[in-house]
Write a protein that holds these residues in place. Structure first.
Motif, short mmCIF file in Angstrom:
data_model
loop_
_atom_site.label_atom_id
_atom_site.label_comp_id
_atom_site.label_asym_id
_atom_site.label_seq_id
_atom_site.Cartn_x
_atom_site.Cartn_y
_atom_site.Cartn_z
N ASN A 224 44.10 31.24 57.64
CA ASN A 224 44.22 32.66 57.90
C ASN A 224 42.89 33.35 57.56
OD1 ASN A 224 44.97 35.31 58.22
ND2 ASN A 224 46.52 35.31 56.60
N LYS A 225 42.16 33.75 58.60
CA LYS A 225 40.85 34.37 58.39
C LYS A 225 40.97 35.77 57.79
CE LYS A 225 38.67 31.78 62.14
NZ LYS A 225 37.95 31.86 63.45
N ASN A 226 42.17 36.34 57.87
CA ASN A 226 42.37 37.71 57.35
C ASN A 226 43.00 37.71 55.96
OD1 ASN A 226 41.42 38.97 59.78
ND2 ASN A 226 43.38 38.45 60.74
N PHE A 227 43.01 36.58 55.30
CA PHE A 227 43.60 36.49 53.96
C PHE A 227 42.92 37.47 52.99
CE2 PHE A 227 43.14 34.43 49.72
CZ PHE A 227 44.44 34.65 49.28
N ASP A 228 43.75 38.24 52.27
CA ASP A 228 43.25 39.21 51.29
C ASP A 228 43.57 38.69 49.88
OD1 ASP A 228 42.59 41.32 49.67
OD2 ASP A 228 43.83 42.80 50.71
N PRO A 229 42.56 38.23 49.13
CA PRO A 229 42.80 37.67 47.79
C PRO A 229 43.35 38.69 46.79
CG PRO A 229 40.45 37.95 48.20
CD PRO A 229 41.14 38.20 49.51
N LYS A 230 43.31 39.98 47.14
CA LYS A 230 43.88 40.99 46.25
C LYS A 230 45.41 40.95 46.27
CE LYS A 230 39.98 44.20 46.68
NZ LYS A 230 39.55 45.57 47.12
N LYS A 231 45.97 40.30 47.29
CA LYS A 231 47.42 40.22 47.42
C LYS A 231 47.97 38.88 46.96
CE LYS A 231 47.58 43.47 51.29
NZ LYS A 231 47.98 43.65 52.72
N MET A 232 47.10 37.95 46.60
CA MET A 232 47.52 36.66 46.03
C MET A 232 46.46 36.22 45.03
SD MET A 232 48.29 32.93 47.81
CE MET A 232 49.82 33.41 48.61
N PHE A 233 46.86 36.14 43.76
CA PHE A 233 45.88 35.84 42.72
C PHE A 233 46.58 35.27 41.49
CE2 PHE A 233 47.28 40.22 42.49
CZ PHE A 233 47.63 40.39 41.16
N VAL A 234 45.81 34.78 40.55
CA VAL A 234 46.33 34.32 39.26
C VAL A 234 46.02 35.39 38.23
CG1 VAL A 234 46.19 32.55 37.46
CG2 VAL A 234 46.00 31.89 39.87
N ASP A 235 47.07 35.88 37.53
CA ASP A 235 46.85 36.96 36.57
C ASP A 235 46.30 36.44 35.25
OD1 ASP A 235 48.99 35.91 35.14
OD2 ASP A 235 50.39 37.50 35.68
N ASP A 236 46.09 37.33 34.30
CA ASP A 236 45.47 36.96 33.02
C ASP A 236 46.33 35.99 32.21
OD1 ASP A 236 43.35 38.60 33.63
OD2 ASP A 236 44.15 40.34 32.56
N GLU A 237 47.63 35.94 32.49
CA GLU A 237 48.53 35.05 31.75
C GLU A 237 48.74 33.72 32.46
OE1 GLU A 237 52.11 37.18 30.99
OE2 GLU A 237 51.13 38.66 29.70
N GLY A 238 48.07 33.52 33.59
CA GLY A 238 48.16 32.24 34.29
C GLY A 238 49.27 32.15 35.32
N TYR A 239 49.91 33.29 35.67
CA TYR A 239 50.95 33.29 36.68
C TYR A 239 50.36 33.57 38.06
CZ TYR A 239 54.39 33.48 32.89
OH TYR A 239 55.15 33.20 31.79
N VAL A 240 50.93 32.92 39.08
CA VAL A 240 50.52 33.19 40.46
C VAL A 240 51.28 34.42 40.95
CG1 VAL A 240 50.52 32.35 42.84
CG2 VAL A 240 49.97 30.78 40.96
N VAL A 241 50.55 35.43 41.39
CA VAL A 241 51.14 36.68 41.87
C VAL A 241 50.93 36.78 43.38
CG1 VAL A 241 51.10 39.20 41.72
CG2 VAL A 241 50.71 37.81 39.66
#
Length: 239
Positions: free
Chosen positions: A130-147
């Motif tokens: 997906n060339k339009n992937f926005d990393p702001k909508k999928m990331f690992v938070d400070d506690e190590g959870y995938v959001v």
């Protein structure tokens, strides 16, 4: 005489298949786990619920009959509610995303009767980046959870299902963090994952912001992402 023997052999193979049609119902038979207390049937026809379809034991063989519409189905057996087991006599197999196999078959209507066709084994599922992937909508938070954030206005509730929860459409709830913005928080180890969002319990929706897409086996797409370490930190996306 030879023709009669051949017909008899074909009938015997069909009669003792693990998945067959009888009286317009699909009959599943599982000859293993003879000492199990209970065996459940789980598959795409019941959102992979591990406890909703209990099989009955008849003369040492576990059996269940289901009324199914024509389509392609995947399935597994769940022994004593916890041990997921592939069918050694399935009509076909497909990768289950955990290093094992799901049974697979296609149910079609032919000459007014339902017929079980052998499923095709899928050895490779190509990824569409997906060339339009926005990393702001999928990331690992400070506690190590995938959001994972998903936009869907008008939904009453949203869940997420994938190979990380055996495609259970009810197990993992998402939280509405803004108007029409839903957030899934997942505790995941390193690996490859496929997923979809489930809106209002019935509408399976592909995440348009997934890093990549793969064929879901039903003419649609699953979202695909990888969890891995980069510079010693857990990262989500594509390697």
């Amino acid at each position: 005489m030879k023709k009669f023997i051949c017909i008899l052999l074909i009938f015997s193979v069909l009669n003792f298949s693990a998945v067959l049609v009888k009286d317009d119902k699909v009959v599943f038979t599982f000859k293993e786990a003879v000492d199990a207390k209970v065996v459940y049937l789980a598959g795409t026809f019941n959102n992979w619920s591990s406890s909703s379809i209990a099989m009955e034991k008849e003369e040492g063989v576990w059996k269940i009959s289901l009324k199914l519409e024509p389509g392609t189905y995947q399935y597994k057996y769940v022994i004593d509610g916890k041990n997921w087991k592939e069918d050694p006599e399935a009509p076909g197999y497909v990768d289950d995303g955990f290093g094992g196999k799901n049974g697979i078959f296609t149910l079609v209507e032919k000459d007014g009767k339902l017929v079980v066709l052998k499923g095709e084994e899928k050895k490779e599922n190509k990824k569409e980046v997906n060339k339009n992937f926005d990393p702001k909508k999928m990331f690992v938070d400070d506690e190590g959870y995938v959001v994972i954030r998903f936009e869907h206005k008008g939904a009453d509730y949203v869940t997420i299902a994938g190979n990380f929860n055996k495609w259970n459409a009810e197990e993992t709830e998402c939280y509405e963090v803004d108007d029409g913005v839903w957030e899934a928080v997942l505790e995941l180890s390193e690996g490859d994952y496929q997923y979809k969002f489930v809106v209002n319990g019935t509408n399976w929706v592909t995440d348009p912001n997934a890093p990549a897409f793969v064929d879901d086996g039903f003419g649609g797409k699953n979202g695909f992402f990888q969890v891995y370490k980069k510079d010693g930190k857990l990262t989500v996306g594509l390697k």
